[in-house]
Design a protein around this motif. Sequence first.
Motif, PDB file in Angstrom:
ATOM      1  N   ASP A   1       0.818  -1.214   0.000  1.00 35.17           N
ATOM      2  CA  ASP A   1       0.000   0.000   0.000  1.00 35.17           C
ATOM      3  C   ASP A   1       0.856   1.270   0.000  1.00 35.17           C
ATOM      4  OD1 ASP A   1       1.022   0.058   2.564  1.00 35.17           O
ATOM      5  OD2 ASP A   1      -0.925  -0.061   3.573  1.00 35.17           O
ATOM      6  N   ARG A   2       2.185   1.108  -0.097  1.00 35.51           N
ATOM      7  CA  ARG A   2       3.143   2.213  -0.164  1.00 35.51           C
ATOM      8  C   ARG A   2       3.131   3.099   1.086  1.00 35.51           C
ATOM      9  NH1 ARG A   2       2.955   4.459  -6.435  1.00 35.51           N
ATOM     10  NH2 ARG A   2       2.698   2.421  -7.455  1.00 35.51           N
ATOM     11  N   SER A   3       2.657   2.564   2.189  1.00 38.04           N
ATOM     12  CA  SER A   3       2.578   3.355   3.416  1.00 38.04           C
ATOM     13  C   SER A   3       3.900   3.407   4.167  1.00 38.04           C
ATOM     14  CB  SER A   3       1.490   2.785   4.337  1.00 38.04           C
ATOM     15  OG  SER A   3       1.818   1.448   4.722  1.00 38.04           O
ATOM     16  N   ILE A   4       4.759   2.399   3.965  1.00 35.50           N
ATOM     17  CA  ILE A   4       5.997   2.295   4.738  1.00 35.50           C
ATOM     18  C   ILE A   4       6.977   1.414   3.962  1.00 35.50           C
ATOM     19  CG2 ILE A   4       5.376   0.222   6.052  1.00 35.50           C
ATOM     20  CD1 ILE A   4       7.013   3.389   7.558  1.00 35.50           C
ATOM     21  N   GLY A   5       8.257   1.581   4.245  1.00 37.29           N
ATOM     22  CA  GLY A   5       9.275   0.725   3.654  1.00 37.29           C
ATOM     23  C   GLY A   5      10.240   0.267   4.728  1.00 37.29           C
ATOM     24  N   VAL A   6      11.031  -0.742   4.415  1.00 34.18           N
ATOM     25  CA  VAL A   6      12.029  -1.227   5.356  1.00 34.18           C
ATOM     26  C   VAL A   6      13.355  -1.422   4.639  1.00 34.18           C
ATOM     27  CG1 VAL A   6      11.407  -3.675   5.037  1.00 34.18           C
ATOM     28  CG2 VAL A   6      12.538  -2.949   7.147  1.00 34.18           C
ATOM     29  N   LEU A   7      14.415  -0.958   5.269  1.00 36.25           N
ATOM     30  CA  LEU A   7      15.776  -1.162   4.802  1.00 36.25           C
ATOM     31  C   LEU A   7      16.375  -2.219   5.714  1.00 36.25           C
ATOM     32  CD1 LEU A   7      17.574  -0.066   2.564  1.00 36.25           C
ATOM     33  CD2 LEU A   7      18.380   1.701   4.131  1.00 36.25           C
ATOM     34  N   CYS A   8      16.634  -3.403   5.160  1.00 34.43           N
ATOM     35  CA  CYS A   8      16.955  -4.579   5.962  1.00 34.43           C
ATOM     36  C   CYS A   8      18.443  -4.664   6.266  1.00 34.43           C
ATOM     37  CB  CYS A   8      16.535  -5.837   5.223  1.00 34.43           C
ATOM     38  SG  CYS A   8      14.854  -5.810   4.594  1.00 34.43           S
ATOM     39  N   SER A   9      18.753  -4.983   7.499  1.00 37.14           N
ATOM     40  CA  SER A   9      20.144  -5.127   7.928  1.00 37.14           C
ATOM     41  C   SER A   9      20.730  -6.441   7.455  1.00 37.14           C
ATOM     42  CB  SER A   9      20.218  -5.058   9.455  1.00 37.14           C
ATOM     43  OG  SER A   9      21.455  -5.563   9.916  1.00 37.14           O
ATOM     44  N   MET A  10      21.976  -6.383   7.021  1.00 39.11           N
ATOM     45  CA  MET A  10      22.752  -7.584   6.698  1.00 39.11           C
ATOM     46  C   MET A  10      23.887  -7.693   7.707  1.00 39.11           C
ATOM     47  SD  MET A  10      23.377 -10.119   4.557  1.00 39.11           S
ATOM     48  CE  MET A  10      24.669 -11.044   3.731  1.00 39.11           C
ATOM     49  N   ASP A  11      23.719  -8.559   8.693  1.00 34.97           N
ATOM     50  CA  ASP A  11      24.702  -8.793   9.753  1.00 34.97           C
ATOM     51  C   ASP A  11      24.865  -7.603  10.696  1.00 34.97           C
ATOM     52  OD1 ASP A  11      25.245 -11.414   9.066  1.00 34.97           O
ATOM     53  OD2 ASP A  11      26.790 -10.855   7.637  1.00 34.97           O
ATOM     54  N   GLY A  12      23.978  -6.619  10.627  1.00 37.07           N
ATOM     55  CA  GLY A  12      23.986  -5.516  11.571  1.00 37.07           C
ATOM     56  C   GLY A  12      23.012  -5.760  12.707  1.00 37.07           C
ATOM     57  N   GLU A  13      22.992  -4.854  13.650  1.00 33.03           N
ATOM     58  CA  GLU A  13      22.204  -5.052  14.867  1.00 33.03           C
ATOM     59  C   GLU A  13      20.831  -4.404  14.818  1.00 33.03           C
ATOM     60  OE1 GLU A  13      24.656  -3.596  17.994  1.00 33.03           O
ATOM     61  OE2 GLU A  13      26.096  -5.239  17.853  1.00 33.03           O
ATOM     62  N   GLN A  14      20.513  -3.661  13.728  1.00 35.04           N
ATOM     63  CA  GLN A  14      19.206  -3.008  13.673  1.00 35.04           C
ATOM     64  C   GLN A  14      18.755  -2.823  12.236  1.00 35.04           C
ATOM     65  OE1 GLN A  14      20.287   0.570  15.805  1.00 35.04           O
ATOM     66  NE2 GLN A  14      20.597   1.728  13.913  1.00 35.04           N
ATOM     67  N   HIS A  15      17.419  -2.801  12.047  1.00 36.70           N
ATOM     68  CA  HIS A  15      16.789  -2.508  10.775  1.00 36.70           C
ATOM     69  C   HIS A  15      16.159  -1.114  10.870  1.00 36.70           C
ATOM     70  CE1 HIS A  15      17.031  -6.887   9.988  1.00 36.70           C
ATOM     71  NE2 HIS A  15      16.607  -7.027  11.240  1.00 36.70           N
ATOM     72  N   THR A  16      15.788  -0.530   9.734  1.00 34.03           N
ATOM     73  CA  THR A  16      15.124   0.771   9.769  1.00 34.03           C
ATOM     74  C   THR A  16      13.888   0.761   8.883  1.00 34.03           C
ATOM     75  OG1 THR A  16      16.489   1.639   7.954  1.00 34.03           O
ATOM     76  CG2 THR A  16      17.262   2.050  10.192  1.00 34.03           C
ATOM     77  N   ALA A  17      12.864   1.474   9.320  1.00 35.88           N
ATOM     78  CA  ALA A  17      11.678   1.728   8.513  1.00 35.88           C
ATOM     79  C   ALA A  17      11.741   3.168   8.029  1.00 35.88           C
ATOM     80  CB  ALA A  17      10.408   1.488   9.330  1.00 35.88           C
ATOM     81  N   PHE A  18      11.177   3.419   6.839  1.00 35.77           N
ATOM     82  CA  PHE A  18      11.255   4.757   6.264  1.00 35.77           C
ATOM     83  C   PHE A  18       9.979   5.090   5.497  1.00 35.77           C
ATOM     84  CE2 PHE A  18      12.845   1.849   3.075  1.00 35.77           C
ATOM     85  CZ  PHE A  18      12.262   2.290   1.892  1.00 35.77           C
ATOM     86  N   ASP A  19       9.755   6.375   5.288  1.00 37.35           N
ATOM     87  CA  ASP A  19       8.632   6.854   4.488  1.00 37.35           C
ATOM     88  C   ASP A  19       9.003   6.702   3.010  1.00 37.35           C
ATOM     89  OD1 ASP A  19       7.133   8.803   2.822  1.00 37.35           O
ATOM     90  OD2 ASP A  19       6.224   9.390   4.733  1.00 37.35           O
ATOM     91  N   PRO A  20       8.242   5.946   2.222  1.00 36.66           N
ATOM     92  CA  PRO A  20       8.625   5.699   0.829  1.00 36.66           C
ATOM     93  C   PRO A  20       8.611   6.947  -0.059  1.00 36.66           C
ATOM     94  CG  PRO A  20       7.055   4.056   1.580  1.00 36.66           C
ATOM     95  CD  PRO A  20       7.071   5.140   2.612  1.00 36.66           C
ATOM     96  N   GLU A  21       7.877   7.967   0.348  1.00 36.34           N
ATOM     97  CA  GLU A  21       7.817   9.177  -0.464  1.00 36.34           C
ATOM     98  C   GLU A  21       8.959  10.127  -0.143  1.00 36.34           C
ATOM     99  OE1 GLU A  21       6.453  11.523  -3.484  1.00 36.34           O
ATOM    100  OE2 GLU A  21       5.699   9.542  -2.924  1.00 36.34           O
ATOM    101  N   THR A  22       9.180  10.387   1.143  1.00 41.52           N
ATOM    102  CA  THR A  22      10.189  11.369   1.558  1.00 41.52           C
ATOM    103  C   THR A  22      11.526  10.745   1.943  1.00 41.52           C
ATOM    104  OG1 THR A  22       9.561  11.289   3.889  1.00 41.52           O
ATOM    105  CG2 THR A  22       8.320  12.804   2.448  1.00 41.52           C
ATOM    106  N   LEU A  23      11.535   9.450   2.213  1.00 37.39           N
ATOM    107  CA  LEU A  23      12.689   8.691   2.717  1.00 37.39           C
ATOM    108  C   LEU A  23      13.053   9.050   4.160  1.00 37.39           C
ATOM    109  CD1 LEU A  23      15.132   8.556  -0.353  1.00 37.39           C
ATOM    110  CD2 LEU A  23      13.093   7.191   0.133  1.00 37.39           C
ATOM    111  N   GLU A  24      12.185   9.781   4.856  1.00 37.26           N
ATOM    112  CA  GLU A  24      12.445  10.115   6.258  1.00 37.26           C
ATOM    113  C   GLU A  24      12.443   8.856   7.109  1.00 37.26           C
ATOM    114  OE1 GLU A  24      13.159  12.953   7.811  1.00 37.26           O
ATOM    115  OE2 GLU A  24      13.163  14.124   5.956  1.00 37.26           O
ATOM    116  N   LEU A  25      13.327   8.815   8.098  1.00 36.56           N
ATOM    117  CA  LEU A  25      13.382   7.692   9.032  1.00 36.56           C
ATOM    118  C   LEU A  25      12.092   7.604   9.826  1.00 36.56           C
ATOM    119  CD1 LEU A  25      15.086   5.467  10.478  1.00 36.56           C
ATOM    120  CD2 LEU A  25      15.819   7.263  12.072  1.00 36.56           C
TER     121      LEU A  25
END
Length: 437
Positions: free
Chosen positions: A109-133
Amino acid sequence: MAVDRRSILTGGALLALAGAATTAGPSEASAQAKVKSVPKELKKTAVYVPGYFPDHAFANGKPLASNRRFNRAIRGQAVYKMLTRVGFDGSIRQTLLPVAAHDVEVAPDRSIGVLCSMDGEQHTAFDPETLELAAIGPSLGDGWHGGGHAVYLDGGKTVILSERAPSLPYQGKLERHYGRLTVRDPKTLQITEAYSTHGIDPHDIRLTADGKYIVAANYGSTISAKTGKFTIPRGVVQASITVVEVSSGKLVDKRITGRDETELRHLAAGRLDRIFAIQARYGSDRDDARQLRDEDVAYEADVTTDPGYNYMSAATLKYDASRNRLTRMGDAKWTKLMRHGLSIRYDERHDEAIATYPTTHRVMVFDGATGAVSNSLDTRTVGLRYPAGATFLPDGKHYAITGHWENMFVFERGTHRLVRELCLYPVFFGHSHITAA
């Protein structure tokens, strides 16, 4: 200090590319590329690309990490990567996010995105339009670390991420090394449940077309008891494909694909009889020289991997879980070109799997029923080097392939015809996977 050829390619050459990108002035919100007429159904579509080497990127005469328009989300964070949003309207938005990024996914639904960690300790979610954390989601703690991939459920109401167990030498108990699937709230990344993947070092995960199962690719590797590190070649205990029921976390099927040296890394899935899996195998510099001894024309080192890490050929697989049947796709000639298999997608409409092999500059298409290679493109012949990311566009007619460092080419599904007028040419600063929304 000695400088090897791969250091030159991954250092000086990449800096030169980054310098060239600076003159183009990419920015978080205002850059606009010149585009030709875009079909109506693609005007609001964007492709999202993680950037592995943000320290090679500059804007307004400054490194991105020192630029206020890019660094708002990473202040005080030691680990960060880049995220680029390429719109088919010609817009380019970029920022830095606090994550050891690998894959990127956007909710349907384009409401949220996730940038997935590879061997790191945390993942992040972001706004798909603005890319804000939007949120930071820690891994499971106590040495657990991200597996690099995610899938959304229920149209985006839930997200599931792969997680890896603490890295330990193998001591005879498989279960100690099994990874998990963390079920999370997509907006906050808070964990609501966690299921075992029933495999070692899980990485790519895919949802079957009916939404009932998660299919996981498990590397199967463990670290050396002597050095505490991974080895070349890898010490693979049990690479595997596992099928887990979404509703219960129950293991439905498991197929061991390799031991000793060959990892299982990425996959695509439609029905349970349409699972396609990419294997990977590392060799030494001597192994690499041996496999390329018949290459008479001068060639470069693979800029997508680190010095000493050489990708050897490893067959891509088709697995029919309904019959427990595993087959190698393509003959020996094609297998030689299957080095560093990376992204793979299943096109249910045309019953085809499409895979990228950046080390050999190849995109291969496999027949879904037989696993035969039905199409193969040396992407250098159309101007694309090191094809890495692959994603279907939401118009249902096209797919995009991105070069590891730069450029996005668009092809027509089914015919695999290059659609030059839809191609765009941004710089990504290194990546593996992409998604479109």
